[in-house]
Write a protein that holds these residues in place. Structure first.
Motif, PDB file in Angstrom:
ATOM      1  N   UNK A 143       0.788  -1.233   0.000  1.00 22.13           N
ATOM      2  CA  UNK A 143       0.000   0.000   0.000  1.00 22.13           C
ATOM      3  C   UNK A 143       0.821   1.285   0.000  1.00 22.13           C
ATOM      4  N   UNK A 144       2.087   1.191   0.440  1.00 23.56           N
ATOM      5  CA  UNK A 144       2.890   2.415   0.544  1.00 23.56           C
ATOM      6  C   UNK A 144       4.173   2.385  -0.274  1.00 23.56           C
ATOM      7  N   UNK A 145       4.358   1.363  -1.113  1.00 21.27           N
ATOM      8  CA  UNK A 145       5.626   1.285  -1.844  1.00 21.27           C
ATOM      9  C   UNK A 145       5.575   0.267  -2.984  1.00 21.27           C
ATOM     10  N   UNK A 146       6.420   0.502  -3.978  1.00 21.69           N
ATOM     11  CA  UNK A 146       6.745  -0.522  -4.972  1.00 21.69           C
ATOM     12  C   UNK A 146       7.906  -1.343  -4.410  1.00 21.69           C
ATOM     13  N   UNK A 187      27.764  -4.298  -0.852  1.00 22.71           N
ATOM     14  CA  UNK A 187      28.392  -3.157  -1.538  1.00 22.71           C
ATOM     15  C   UNK A 187      27.414  -2.460  -2.475  1.00 22.71           C
ATOM     16  N   UNK A 188      26.560  -3.225  -3.127  1.00 20.89           N
ATOM     17  CA  UNK A 188      25.592  -2.648  -4.064  1.00 20.89           C
ATOM     18  C   UNK A 188      24.429  -1.961  -3.360  1.00 20.89           C
ATOM     19  N   UNK A 189      24.303  -2.178  -2.060  1.00 17.88           N
ATOM     20  CA  UNK A 189      23.325  -1.426  -1.278  1.00 17.88           C
ATOM     21  C   UNK A 189      21.895  -1.914  -1.341  1.00 17.88           C
ATOM     22  N   UNK A 190      21.668  -3.173  -1.669  1.00 20.63           N
ATOM     23  CA  UNK A 190      20.307  -3.696  -1.713  1.00 20.63           C
ATOM     24  C   UNK A 190      19.732  -3.819  -0.301  1.00 20.63           C
ATOM     25  N   UNK A 191      18.424  -3.656  -0.167  1.00 14.23           N
ATOM     26  CA  UNK A 191      17.761  -3.942   1.088  1.00 14.23           C
ATOM     27  C   UNK A 191      17.671  -5.450   1.280  1.00 14.23           C
ATOM     28  N   UNK A 248      11.818 -12.118   5.663  1.00  7.61           N
ATOM     29  CA  UNK A 248      10.369 -12.331   5.622  1.00  7.61           C
ATOM     30  C   UNK A 248       9.769 -11.706   4.370  1.00  7.61           C
ATOM     31  N   UNK A 249       9.387 -12.555   3.424  1.00  6.04           N
ATOM     32  CA  UNK A 249       8.836 -12.020   2.168  1.00  6.04           C
ATOM     33  C   UNK A 249       7.418 -11.485   2.346  1.00  6.04           C
ATOM     34  N   UNK A 250       6.790 -11.745   3.493  1.00  5.54           N
ATOM     35  CA  UNK A 250       5.439 -11.237   3.741  1.00  5.54           C
ATOM     36  C   UNK A 250       5.454  -9.884   4.449  1.00  5.54           C
ATOM     37  N   UNK A 251       6.647  -9.336   4.677  1.00  8.88           N
ATOM     38  CA  UNK A 251       6.775  -8.011   5.287  1.00  8.88           C
ATOM     39  C   UNK A 251       7.206  -7.001   4.230  1.00  8.88           C
ATOM     40  N   UNK A 252       6.667  -5.792   4.312  1.00  6.93           N
ATOM     41  CA  UNK A 252       6.996  -4.767   3.325  1.00  6.93           C
ATOM     42  C   UNK A 252       8.343  -4.105   3.590  1.00  6.93           C
ATOM     43  N   UNK A 253       8.867  -4.288   4.784  1.00  3.29           N
ATOM     44  CA  UNK A 253      10.062  -3.553   5.191  1.00  3.29           C
ATOM     45  C   UNK A 253      11.345  -4.313   4.882  1.00  3.29           C
ATOM     46  N   UNK A 254      12.288  -3.643   4.258  1.00  2.00           N
ATOM     47  CA  UNK A 254      13.614  -4.190   4.017  1.00  2.00           C
ATOM     48  C   UNK A 254      14.613  -3.525   4.954  1.00  2.00           C
ATOM     49  N   UNK A 255      15.531  -4.320   5.505  1.00  2.00           N
ATOM     50  CA  UNK A 255      16.600  -3.789   6.335  1.00  2.00           C
ATOM     51  C   UNK A 255      17.714  -3.250   5.445  1.00  2.00           C
ATOM     52  N   UNK A 256      18.639  -2.546   6.043  1.00  2.00           N
ATOM     53  CA  UNK A 256      19.783  -2.034   5.293  1.00  2.00           C
ATOM     54  C   UNK A 256      20.716  -3.165   4.888  1.00  2.00           C
ATOM     55  N   UNK A 257      21.434  -2.957   3.814  1.00  2.00           N
ATOM     56  CA  UNK A 257      22.324  -3.997   3.290  1.00  2.00           C
ATOM     57  C   UNK A 257      23.380  -4.422   4.308  1.00  2.00           C
ATOM     58  N   UNK A 258      23.747  -3.521   5.215  1.00  2.00           N
ATOM     59  CA  UNK A 258      24.748  -3.842   6.230  1.00  2.00           C
ATOM     60  C   UNK A 258      24.303  -4.988   7.138  1.00  2.00           C
ATOM     61  N   UNK A 273      13.140  -0.869  -2.845  1.00  2.00           N
ATOM     62  CA  UNK A 273      11.783  -0.367  -2.656  1.00  2.00           C
ATOM     63  C   UNK A 273      11.720   1.123  -2.989  1.00  2.00           C
ATOM     64  N   UNK A 274      10.585   1.526  -3.525  1.00  2.00           N
ATOM     65  CA  UNK A 274      10.342   2.923  -3.880  1.00  2.00           C
ATOM     66  C   UNK A 274       9.045   3.349  -3.213  1.00  2.00           C
TER      67      UNK A 274
END
Length: 199
Positions: A90-93, A122-126, A130-140, A162-163
């Protein structure tokens, strides 16, 4: 193609209403965008890819909290294989590469994850478990995410981008190419992981 109005489908809190909005407003976009992605992937890698658009057929009460298209390299289905998804909360791609909890030959992916851990960071992906959660953590946090995936059998392994719908990029519009570019950048992990595990 994509614009801020895409998120209006989530304003309907009824099952039938949301499903009808997804089917009429988002699925046609997924079909066009997905076919464009398939063409680009097959040109880039000279391999075959398969797409599935979520139909949410098992839902009988609650409306789907998100919706997506999935692309993988096994026409039998994507959930038990490495796969890519593009979709909306609902709040992001979101654009993700996933190894789900019940993926086939799960242990075979552990050394590949360890091998590509630093590159993904290094590439900075989230990242997420949990694929059922909308939130991604930082790549670190990826080292911890990998460790959790290897220890907890019910966990997933998710890498992505995510956008947010409130991002100025979405307000300005005309971001289809950016989404496509991010998807194609992430796609190398789908191909690499399939190639490595087949050796």
């Amino acid at each position: 193609m994509f614009d801020k109005k895409d998120f209006q489908v989530f304003n309907d809190d009824t099952l039938d209403g949301r499903l009808n909005l997804i089917k009429s407003q988002l699925d046609p976009k997924f079909e066009l965008f997905g076919q464009d992605l398939l063409k680009a992937l097959e040109t880039e890698y000279q391999q075959q890819f398969f797409m599935k658009i979520a139909k949410h057929q098992r839902r009988t009460k609650n409306p789907p909290p998100d919706t997506w298209l999935a692309i993988n390299q096994d026409k039998k289905g994507y959930k038990k294989t490495p796969h890519l998804e593009f979709g909306l909360w609902p709040d992001r791609y979101f654009i993700t590469f996933s190894l789900l909890a019940d993926i086939r030959n799960r242990n075979n992916y552990y050394p590949i994850l360890n091998e590509y851990q630093n590159k993904i960071i290094t590439e900075g992906w989230g990242v997420s478990n949990d694929h059922t959660s909308s939130t991604l953590k930082k790549s670190a946090d990826f080292e911890q995410v990998i460790a959790h995936y290897q220890k907890v059998k019910s966990s997933d392994l998710v890498v992505g981008f995510e956008l947010l719908k409130d991002d100025p990029i979405v307000s300005e519009g005309n971001y289809d190419q950016m989404l496509k570019d991010k998807f194609l950048q992430l796609s190398k992990y789908l191909v690499i992981f399939n190639q490595e595990v087949d050796r």
